[in-house]
Design a protein around this motif. Sequence first.
Motif, short mmCIF file in Angstrom:
data_model
loop_
_atom_site.label_atom_id
_atom_site.label_comp_id
_atom_site.label_asym_id
_atom_site.label_seq_id
_atom_site.Cartn_x
_atom_site.Cartn_y
_atom_site.Cartn_z
N LEU A 107 -6.49 -2.50 -0.60
CA LEU A 107 -5.56 -2.91 0.44
C LEU A 107 -5.60 -4.44 0.46
CD1 LEU A 107 -3.70 -1.90 2.71
CD2 LEU A 107 -5.68 -1.87 4.22
N HIS B 57 2.32 2.04 -3.43
CA HIS B 57 1.37 2.55 -4.41
C HIS B 57 1.03 4.02 -4.18
CE1 HIS B 57 0.37 -1.82 -5.13
NE2 HIS B 57 0.75 -1.37 -6.31
N ALA C 83 0.83 -1.21 0.00
CA ALA C 83 0.00 0.00 0.00
C ALA C 83 0.87 1.26 0.00
CB ALA C 83 -0.94 -0.01 1.21
N LEU D 131 0.01 5.69 -1.51
CA LEU D 131 -1.09 5.98 -0.58
C LEU D 131 -2.42 6.25 -1.29
CD1 LEU D 131 0.87 8.32 1.87
CD2 LEU D 131 0.59 5.85 2.02
N ASP D 132 -2.61 5.71 -2.45
CA ASP D 132 -3.85 5.89 -3.21
C ASP D 132 -4.95 5.04 -2.59
OD1 ASP D 132 -5.90 6.16 -5.00
OD2 ASP D 132 -4.69 5.70 -6.77
N PRO D 133 -5.97 5.67 -1.96
CA PRO D 133 -7.03 4.90 -1.31
C PRO D 133 -7.94 4.16 -2.29
CG PRO D 133 -7.53 7.23 -1.21
CD PRO D 133 -6.17 7.10 -1.82
N VAL D 134 -7.85 4.48 -3.57
CA VAL D 134 -8.67 3.80 -4.56
C VAL D 134 -8.14 2.38 -4.80
CG1 VAL D 134 -9.46 3.85 -6.96
CG2 VAL D 134 -9.34 5.97 -5.64
#
Length: 150
Positions: free
Chosen positions: A98, A90, A87, A92-95
């Motif tokens: 996880l 990447h 994660a 920290l892209d929440p899309v």
Amino acid sequence: MSHTQYARSLGIQPSVIVELIEDDSLELFAIERKHAATYHLEHPLPAEADVIAAARALYERRLRSALAATKRLQIEVEAVRNDLLEALEHGLDPVLPLGNDALSTGSSANPRSPIDSARTDLSYALMLVALAHDGLLDYDRPSRLAFEGG
């Protein structure tokens, strides 16, 4: 003879005899009394050395089981760690999803996640180690001989 009397004659805790009976670690002819936490032992009773050897063997098996449980927990922790590192990589892209290991840990939707299961198994294994250890720790032949006048 009750398991308690037999244990006291050997200088060990009665719980050790119960553990050995329940684990089938020793050939004890035991008849469980209904509605009581007492085992009636029939003759011939095993020699003291056989009981202590069986208790030590049980302790060793439980130590090995606890070690296996620590290995399993390490594997599950590593899986969560890998999900978290992925994660971070990447950006920290929440899309982006996880990883499943990180998501399932402590989730109310999955109360028995692999890491939670491994932690519970380790706790149980350590409790069994402590019981076996305490039983051996209580074995004190010199004080028993002094009590018997020997």
